[in-house]
Design an enzyme around this catalytic site. Structure first.
Site, mmCIF file in Angstrom:
data_model
loop_
_atom_site.group_PDB
_atom_site.id
_atom_site.type_symbol
_atom_site.label_atom_id
_atom_site.label_comp_id
_atom_site.label_asym_id
_atom_site.label_seq_id
_atom_site.Cartn_x
_atom_site.Cartn_y
_atom_site.Cartn_z
ATOM 1 N N CYS A 78 0.850 -1.182 0.000
ATOM 2 C CA CYS A 78 0.000 0.000 0.000
ATOM 3 C C CYS A 78 0.889 1.235 0.000
ATOM 4 O O CYS A 78 2.108 1.141 0.041
ATOM 5 C CB CYS A 78 -0.913 0.018 1.220
ATOM 6 S SG CYS A 78 -2.037 -1.393 1.317
ATOM 7 N N LEU B 104 -3.452 -1.878 -1.834
ATOM 8 C CA LEU B 104 -3.411 -3.149 -2.547
ATOM 9 C C LEU B 104 -4.068 -4.161 -1.621
ATOM 10 O O LEU B 104 -3.584 -4.412 -0.518
ATOM 11 C CB LEU B 104 -1.978 -3.569 -2.854
ATOM 12 C CG LEU B 104 -1.828 -4.960 -3.479
ATOM 13 C CD1 LEU B 104 -2.337 -4.963 -4.910
ATOM 14 C CD2 LEU B 104 -0.372 -5.433 -3.431
#
Length: 498
Positions: free
Chosen positions: A2, A51
């Site tokens: 992320c 993600l």
């Protein structure tokens, strides 16, 4: 993977920089292509790109605590999530989902910054407490996840990447003399606390920082210590086996497809074996991935780092483990064309074709349907796998063993480009050696070996981790040039046009 970012401004309404927050979030999209979110109040702005790996519905960010006062943006993974969750439940906490993000947030509510010592994982995160006007930043013990910080007059800007930090108008993209010397004389490594650009620092591994209207403080919650090794050889082998198996098992937790990188070396082969056994116990087949280069069989030249080609050992492991294997073959022109995208991914000059090859490889893995991969990257740093650990003529050289000639680099530069270059490199080398703790009972070789491990952890390993993070996330949304997937024989040129 992320991406996080944000800023705190105690003097002005932080929301006036909403456009900067949008740019910051866009710049982090390659790290988190699946979802986004932001938080804004008069003092602070937090942004997040996600993600999705675990708990698609319950792990959305920024995550707000039940008290309505505490907000978290988080990049990483906790490997002891369930242990911490059980402890928190026993203390009266309740959970809506099963994400590690929620567990981290509740751990902070329970223990504040004392929670950080309990975390087993890789992470970088920011926690904002609105009433207290307090920002807390934290980074994992070995610095797997990046976190950059820039100070401005009335607050700070932070982000997972240098590029994200530079999205704020108060942070100028200027490289000062130290930054220039770092890039030209130490690159692709950089000093552990350096962000190369003026104003930008890297929060050190094992550190957390606290910002309040009264000021900014940096704290150490973990550091490497020298301790006497009292275990027998048999006990050492058993303990190492136990730790590696435990680490591998904890990292196999995923709600999305997971695979292993397999080069045929000891590190990736051991991890693939452990993962394959875990998958077989569930009645599933592990996917493994390797990379090769067109005509590598013709031009491969052995060296101290790679005495043999990988092919033979990869096939041995695939046959032994019964994995579904994929081999990505990279074309020379594709490797060259990906050099600039790979540099963009790092935000700094990097490792040239070593970076671009990983970018192309990760892109192939992602297009093949895999989101998360285990690799043996950095095992050599921890287990003494480089020549300078066991060849004493290199071990005792009084310099960085992988960058032994500053004069060679200086000779490529026009006079006056950098000043005191040799002194700059020397001081960083000596400062690192001084950070290595030693025991009074250490022999000369033992003491030097401790220095060598710290040199590798702080510099060589940090560079490889930065490479893996940068190229792994960039490959999720960039458009590198074509390559072929040799297991299926198909070409991905339609996905990545030249």
């Amino acid at each position: 993977m992320c991406g996080i970012g944000g800023f705190v401004d105690y003097e002005h309404d932080a929301r006036r920089y909403a456009a900067a927050a949008e740019r910051m979030q866009r710049s982090l999209t390659p790290r988190g292509p699946d979802a986004s979110g932001d938080y804004q109040d008069a003092d602070a702005v937090l942004v997040h790109r996600r993600l999705i790996v675990i708990d698609p519905d319950g792990g959305a960010q920024p995550m707000h605590a039940p008290d309505g006062n505490t907000v978290l943006v988080y990049n990483g993974e906790l490997y002891n999530t369930e242990e911490i969750r059980k402890d928190l439940i026993a203390r009266g906490h309740t959970f809506r989902g099963h994400s590690d993000t929620e567990v981290l947030l509740h751990a902070f509510l329970e223990w504040d910054t004392d929670a950080f010592q309990r975390l087993n994982g890789i992470f970088a995160f920011a926690i904002w407490q609105k009433k207290e006007r307090r920002l807390v930043l934290c980074r994992d013990r070995l610095g797997v996840k990046p976190l950059f910080v820039a100070h401005m007059q009335d607050g700070i800007v932070f982000g997972s990447t240098i590029g994200a930090v530079l999205c704020h108008p108060a942070i100028e993209p200027e490289v000062d003399e130290d930054g220039l010397r770092a890039v030209l004389l130490l690159g692709p490594a950089r000093p552990p606390a350096s962000g190369v650009f003026r104003q930008i620092d890297s929060l050190l591994p094992g550190h957390y920082a606290v910002l309040t209207p009264e000021g900014y403080t940096d704290h150490t919650y973990w550091k490497l210590e020298a301790r006497e090794h009292t275990d027998t050889l048999e006990q050492t082998i058993e303990r190492t086996h136990e730790l590696i198996c435990d680490a591998a098992k904890r990292q196999l937790v995923s709600d999305v497809p997971l695979a292993c990188f397999l080069s045929g070396g000891l590190d990736s082969s051991i991890l693939s074996m452990l993962a394959a056994k875990d998958y077989a116990a569930r009645g599933e087949t592990l996917h493994t991935w390797s990379v090769d280069y067109r005509d590598n069989d013709k031009y491969f030249t052995k060296n101290s780092f790679q005495p043999t080609s990988d092919d033979e050992f990869i096939q041995m492991m695939v046959s032994a483990l019964g994995t579904q294997h994929h081999n990505v073959v990279i074309e020379p022109d594709a490797l060259c064309a990906a050099l600039l995208p790979a540099t963009d991914a790092r935000d700094l000059p990097g490792m040239a074709d070593v970076d671009s090859s990983l970018l192309l490889f990760c892109a192939a893995v992602k297009q093949g349907g895999t989101t998360v991969c285990l690799s043996g990257e950095c095992a050599d740093e921890l287990f003494g796998g480089y020549p300078w650990y066991h060849r004493e003529e290199i071990l005792f050289e009084d310099t960085f063993p992988w960058s032994r000639s500053v004069d060679l680099r200086l000779g490529l530069l026009a006079p006056g480009i950098v000043r005191d270059g040799a002194e700059f490199v020397r001081e960083h080398y000596l400062a690192t050696c001084r950070r290595a703790e030693k025991l009074p009972t250490d022999s000369k070789k033992d003491a030097r070996m401790r220095e060598m491990f710290v040199l590798n952890l702080d510099w060589f390993m940090a560079t490889l981790l930065e490479r893996s993070v940068a190229q792994g996330y960039r490959s999720r949304s960039s458009t590198p040039p074509r390559y072929s997937h040799s297991r299926t024989g198909s070409s991905y040129s339609h996905l990545y046009p030249m």
